[in-house]
Design a protein around this motif. Structure first.
Motif, mmCIF file in Angstrom:
data_model
loop_
_atom_site.group_PDB
_atom_site.id
_atom_site.type_symbol
_atom_site.label_atom_id
_atom_site.label_comp_id
_atom_site.label_asym_id
_atom_site.label_seq_id
_atom_site.Cartn_x
_atom_site.Cartn_y
_atom_site.Cartn_z
ATOM 1 N N VAL A 10 0.835 -1.199 0.000
ATOM 2 C CA VAL A 10 0.000 0.000 0.000
ATOM 3 C C VAL A 10 0.870 1.251 0.000
ATOM 4 C CG1 VAL A 10 -1.660 1.285 1.363
ATOM 5 C CG2 VAL A 10 -1.868 -1.174 1.178
ATOM 6 N N TYR A 11 1.889 1.215 0.866
ATOM 7 C CA TYR A 11 2.806 2.338 1.028
ATOM 8 C C TYR A 11 3.502 2.660 -0.291
ATOM 9 C CZ TYR A 11 6.799 4.841 2.925
ATOM 10 O OH TYR A 11 7.760 5.773 3.181
ATOM 11 N N LEU A 12 3.856 1.603 -1.021
ATOM 12 C CA LEU A 12 4.475 1.754 -2.342
ATOM 13 C C LEU A 12 3.609 2.648 -3.232
ATOM 14 C CD1 LEU A 12 5.181 -1.496 -4.407
ATOM 15 C CD2 LEU A 12 4.758 0.685 -5.437
ATOM 16 N N PHE A 13 2.320 2.282 -3.358
ATOM 17 C CA PHE A 13 1.467 3.010 -4.303
ATOM 18 C C PHE A 13 1.235 4.443 -3.846
ATOM 19 C CE2 PHE A 13 0.058 -1.327 -5.576
ATOM 20 C CZ PHE A 13 0.522 -1.235 -6.866
ATOM 21 N N MET A 14 0.903 4.630 -2.555
ATOM 22 C CA MET A 14 0.535 5.999 -2.174
ATOM 23 C C MET A 14 1.739 6.923 -2.155
ATOM 24 S SD MET A 14 -0.972 5.099 1.557
ATOM 25 C CE MET A 14 0.001 4.583 2.946
ATOM 26 N N ASN A 15 2.904 6.408 -1.764
ATOM 27 C CA ASN A 15 4.056 7.290 -1.722
ATOM 28 C C ASN A 15 4.603 7.601 -3.104
ATOM 29 O OD1 ASN A 15 4.610 8.243 0.801
ATOM 30 N ND2 ASN A 15 6.670 7.419 0.793
ATOM 31 N N ALA A 57 -5.055 14.479 -3.995
ATOM 32 C CA ALA A 57 -5.993 14.376 -2.868
ATOM 33 C C ALA A 57 -6.183 12.917 -2.477
ATOM 34 C CB ALA A 57 -7.318 15.025 -3.234
ATOM 35 N N ILE A 58 -6.295 12.044 -3.486
ATOM 36 C CA ILE A 58 -6.466 10.616 -3.178
ATOM 37 C C ILE A 58 -5.254 10.083 -2.409
ATOM 38 C CG2 ILE A 58 -6.613 8.325 -4.214
ATOM 39 C CD1 ILE A 58 -8.236 9.674 -6.476
ATOM 40 N N PHE A 59 -4.038 10.479 -2.872
ATOM 41 C CA PHE A 59 -2.835 9.991 -2.181
ATOM 42 C C PHE A 59 -2.800 10.505 -0.749
ATOM 43 C CE2 PHE A 59 -1.050 10.202 -6.661
ATOM 44 C CZ PHE A 59 -1.438 8.917 -6.913
ATOM 45 N N MET A 60 -3.173 11.768 -0.562
ATOM 46 C CA MET A 60 -3.140 12.336 0.788
ATOM 47 C C MET A 60 -4.154 11.633 1.688
ATOM 48 S SD MET A 60 -0.821 14.523 1.099
ATOM 49 C CE MET A 60 0.367 14.122 -0.140
ATOM 50 N N PHE A 61 -5.374 11.393 1.161
ATOM 51 C CA PHE A 61 -6.381 10.697 1.965
ATOM 52 C C PHE A 61 -5.906 9.292 2.315
ATOM 53 C CE2 PHE A 61 -9.600 13.780 0.293
ATOM 54 C CZ PHE A 61 -9.978 14.255 1.535
ATOM 55 N N ALA A 74 -3.278 9.445 4.974
ATOM 56 C CA ALA A 74 -3.880 9.744 6.268
ATOM 57 C C ALA A 74 -4.702 8.567 6.778
ATOM 58 C CB ALA A 74 -4.758 10.989 6.160
ATOM 59 N N GLY A 75 -5.076 7.646 5.875
ATOM 60 C CA GLY A 75 -5.790 6.449 6.315
ATOM 61 C C GLY A 75 -7.298 6.582 6.305
ATOM 62 N N PHE A 76 -7.849 7.273 5.285
ATOM 63 C CA PHE A 76 -9.309 7.355 5.163
ATOM 64 C C PHE A 76 -9.830 6.157 4.373
ATOM 65 C CE2 PHE A 76 -8.538 11.704 6.226
ATOM 66 C CZ PHE A 76 -9.707 12.134 6.814
ATOM 67 N N PRO A 77 -10.971 5.566 4.774
ATOM 68 C CA PRO A 77 -11.610 4.600 3.889
ATOM 69 C C PRO A 77 -12.245 5.346 2.730
ATOM 70 C CG PRO A 77 -12.919 4.910 5.866
ATOM 71 C CD PRO A 77 -11.697 5.738 6.030
ATOM 72 N N PRO A 78 -12.446 4.793 1.552
ATOM 73 C CA PRO A 78 -12.171 3.413 1.166
ATOM 74 C C PRO A 78 -10.799 3.237 0.533
ATOM 75 C CG PRO A 78 -13.338 4.494 -0.598
ATOM 76 C CD PRO A 78 -13.020 5.550 0.423
ATOM 77 N N ILE A 127 -3.418 12.972 14.214
ATOM 78 C CA ILE A 127 -2.529 14.127 14.063
ATOM 79 C C ILE A 127 -2.130 14.281 12.610
ATOM 80 C CG2 ILE A 127 -0.286 15.091 14.688
ATOM 81 C CD1 ILE A 127 -0.458 13.590 17.317
ATOM 82 N N SER A 128 -1.831 13.135 11.962
ATOM 83 C CA SER A 128 -1.317 13.212 10.592
ATOM 84 C C SER A 128 -2.362 13.756 9.637
ATOM 85 C CB SER A 128 -0.846 11.842 10.129
ATOM 86 O OG SER A 128 -1.950 11.007 9.874
ATOM 87 N N VAL A 129 -3.660 13.611 9.976
ATOM 88 C CA VAL A 129 -4.707 14.129 9.092
ATOM 89 C C VAL A 129 -4.491 15.617 8.846
ATOM 90 C CG1 VAL A 129 -7.174 14.607 8.938
ATOM 91 C CG2 VAL A 129 -6.395 12.393 9.714
ATOM 92 N N TYR A 130 -4.013 16.331 9.885
ATOM 93 C CA TYR A 130 -3.862 17.779 9.756
ATOM 94 C C TYR A 130 -2.945 18.139 8.585
ATOM 95 C CZ TYR A 130 -2.428 22.531 10.689
ATOM 96 O OH TYR A 130 -2.150 23.847 10.554
ATOM 97 N N TYR A 131 -1.742 17.554 8.561
ATOM 98 C CA TYR A 131 -0.821 18.018 7.519
ATOM 99 C C TYR A 131 -1.120 17.420 6.157
ATOM 100 C CZ TYR A 131 2.072 13.892 8.757
ATOM 101 O OH TYR A 131 2.538 12.638 9.018
ATOM 102 N N TYR A 132 -1.790 16.251 6.118
ATOM 103 C CA TYR A 132 -2.165 15.738 4.796
ATOM 104 C C TYR A 132 -3.296 16.588 4.221
ATOM 105 C CZ TYR A 132 0.594 11.567 5.764
ATOM 106 O OH TYR A 132 1.613 10.709 6.046
ATOM 107 N N LEU A 133 -4.279 16.911 5.068
ATOM 108 C CA LEU A 133 -5.400 17.705 4.558
ATOM 109 C C LEU A 133 -4.969 19.128 4.238
ATOM 110 C CD1 LEU A 133 -8.659 16.619 6.309
ATOM 111 C CD2 LEU A 133 -7.550 15.807 4.257
ATOM 112 N N ASN A 134 -3.901 19.582 4.901
ATOM 113 C CA ASN A 134 -3.347 20.889 4.589
ATOM 114 C C ASN A 134 -3.071 21.031 3.093
ATOM 115 O OD1 ASN A 134 -2.389 23.363 5.124
ATOM 116 N ND2 ASN A 134 -0.414 22.703 5.941
#
Lengths: 102, 477
Positions: B335-340, B378-382, B385-389, B421-428
């Motif tokens: 998962v980390y591979l794709f999002m990063n 936005a998809i990568f940031m979500f 941050a660990g949002f479903p889905p 906490i991480s949601v803050y800087y990803y959503l930023n």
């Protein structure tokens, strides 16, 4: 190595390793830091050889060859990086190389 | 004792051999081929990686050791090989676009990616401390060069120097740990080391524990665990963007592969000695990574601290040390591979020539000027941050449930707080893209094809793993 107990070798290599660590932490010249790292690797080699001799097991000696090969490759890459830095900045002092700071 | 190398041995390292041979071939090609043919070198590199991917299918279902117990092929090996090869392929695609954007040619770059990948795969299939060490150094030495590839750029060279000096320093610790472990166990074979710890679980010699501890420090450096993380932000910021992406994903996955191979194998039996240490490391890594990431205004540094935090999450799965550890960690690595890689691909596009536009402020208004690019980011940031889905949610879910199964309730609570906490800087970043006016009206060039493919694959991967995680998980089990 008859007569010299293994603890002597291990203590010597621990001292060499510590000297290397201290060198890396207190010296500020990239080349001297690099030399200290090499000292650490050689202390490791001594440990491997002492254990290899003590255990009568050849794996430790083979490992030393691996370490030497890798150390040689690291020297090639590391000195190239240091030379490139010197060409650009005219310094190899690690305190001067701080464009990026956390 | 005669040493024989049979077909079985060669099959066990087939993907590694394919990648290495392609690397050597391309190295010669980049020196001797006429100018015209040099442009195709990254493409040939991708061909090599794809061939290795195909040959990796041969290894499926094998569970054996080869080369007199130096290399192990099992399910974990195969999965990790896929992770490393896909990372290499996507990084090479990014490199092609990077070349177009910067109007440079990094000829030796492709072979270095291939050598580094071979090192990673060797780490993933290590069955001996020697193989592990060789793989680690093959990977690292190539990465030192890649970090400093823009050798007229001060930042790039500084990154290379810092990475090199600290990396070699950490190698010293790692080797000393290996030497002490070897001395106590009498063998460099990982299974024998594990047996030694199992037999002496109640009365482990202090020196053996110190050896294992030094090995943890060595690998902790490679995966950027706090407090061995100081190099990460600087090196990530200074390196060329495709290298940063490759390093952030590949080197980290390889480090965790090594930790899975050494630590979890040996440490199941002495868990009461080391889980406390790993517990503290996991909490420190998550918290420090997330909190410092809050104040970053440079996307590369932000992603660097985020990658530190993610190393902490993965460590939670390793602390769990039960039968869910390997599948959950492997799933998280995929998962980390794709999002990063996706996030770095978008960052490459926005940064433009010479990577001038890496501040978050350049993401202002991206939702209007580049709607698709912004949507992907936005998809990568979500997902990060660990949002479903998205897959990021499922990955974290499995990691945390592995830890819960072993009874680490507090660790999971701290992990969840950290995700918040991480949601803050990803959503930023998302807020910057959709709710701010652009700072300048400099038009971004259209998305280059190489990067476009990477972004598309990453988005598909994130949604596939996020919505249908069952298939992948049943493979991993």
């Amino acid at each position: 190595m008859q007569g010299i107990p293994i603890s002597h070798f291990l203590i010597l290599s621990a001292i060499l390793f510590s000297l290397g660590v201290i060198g890396v932490t207190i010296r500020r010249n990239a080349i001297v830091i690099f030399m200290s790292i090499e000292l650490m690797l050689n202390a490791v080699n001594l440990t491997f050889l002492a254990f290899s001799n003590y255990l009568n097991n050849v794996e430790g000696q083979i490992f030393v060859f691996m370490v030497m090969v890798v150390a040689a490759a690291e020297v090639a890459v590391g000195l190239a990086i240091i030379v490139a830095i010197f060409r650009l900045r005219e310094t190899v002092h690690v305190d001067d190389i701080k464009l990026m700071k956390w | 004792m005669p040493i024989t190398i049979g077909t079985r041995d060669l099959i066990a390292i087939l993907p590694i051999a394919v990648v290495s041979l392609f690397g050597l071939y391309l190295l010669l090609q980049s020196v001797f081929a006429p100018r015209m043919n040099r442009i195709i070198i990254p493409y040939l590199g991708i061909v090599g990686v794809v061939l290795a991917l195909v040959s990796n299918f041969v290894l499926i279902g094998m569970d054996t050791t080869a080369f007199e117990g130096m290399v192990r092929v099992d399910r974990l090996t195969v999965v990790l090989n896929f992770v490393f090869l896909i990372t290499a392929a996507l990084s090479l695609l990014m490199t092609i676009s990077y070349h177009e954007q910067e109007r440079v040619e990094f000829l030796e770059f492709t072979p270095l990616v291939l050598f580094s990948t071979a090192g990673m795969m060797l780490m993933g299939s290590a069955e001996s401390l020697m193989t592990l060490f060789l793989g680690l150094e093959t990977m690292s030495i190539a990465l030192y060069v890649m970090a400093g590839f823009r050798r007229t750029n001060r930042h790039s060279l500084e990154a290379a120097l810092k990475y090199f000096l600290l990396g070699a320093f950490a190698t010293g610790f790692l080797l000393y740990g290996m030497a002490l472990t070897y001395g106590m166990v009498g063998s460099t074979n990982l299974t024998q080391i594990a047996n030694y710890f199992a037999q002496n679980a109640l009365d482990v010699k202090l020196v053996a524990l110190i050896g294992l501890g030094l090995i943890i420090i060595g690998f902790g450096f490679k995966v950027a665990l706090v407090p061995f993380h100081m190099w990460t932000p600087d090196v990530y910021q200074g390196s060329p963007m495709p290298v940063t992406a490759f390093m952030a994903v590949g080197a980290k996955a390889a480090g965790f592969a090594a930790i899975l191979r050494v630590i979890s194998l040996s440490a199941f039996s002495i868990s009461f000695h080391w889980t406390e240490v790993m517990w503290v490391l996991a909490v420190l890594t998550m918290t420090v990574g997330n909190i410092i990431a809050l104040v970053q205004d440079n996307i590369k540094r932000m992603l660097a601290y985020s990658s530190i935090a993610h190393a902490g999450y993965i460590l939670v799965g390793i602390v769990a040390s039960n039968d869910m550890t390997v599948p959950s960690v492997a799933f998280y690595l995929i998962v980390y591979l794709f999002m990063n890689l996706g996030a770095f691909a978008v960052a490459t596009m926005v940064a433009g020539q010479n990577e001038r536009r890496v501040k978050i402020q350049y993401y202002h208004g991206l939702g209007r000027t580049q709607p698709l690019l912004a949507l992907a980011m936005a998809i990568f940031m979500f997902s990060l941050a660990g949002f479903p889905p998205t897959a990021g949610f499922i990955g974290k879910f499995y990691i945390f449930s592995a830890a819960l199964q072993s009874g680490y309730v507090w660790l999971v609570i701290i992990g969840v707080i950290n995700s918040l906490i991480s949601v803050y800087y990803y959503l930023n970043v998302v807020v910057a893209m959709y709710m701010h006016q652009p700072v300048d009206d400099k038009k971004l060039p259209g998305v280059l094809p190489g990067v476009g493919v990477v972004i598309l694959l990453a988005v598909l991967g994130i949604f596939y793993l996020g919505i249908f995680p069952g298939t992948m998980l049943s493979v991993l089990r």
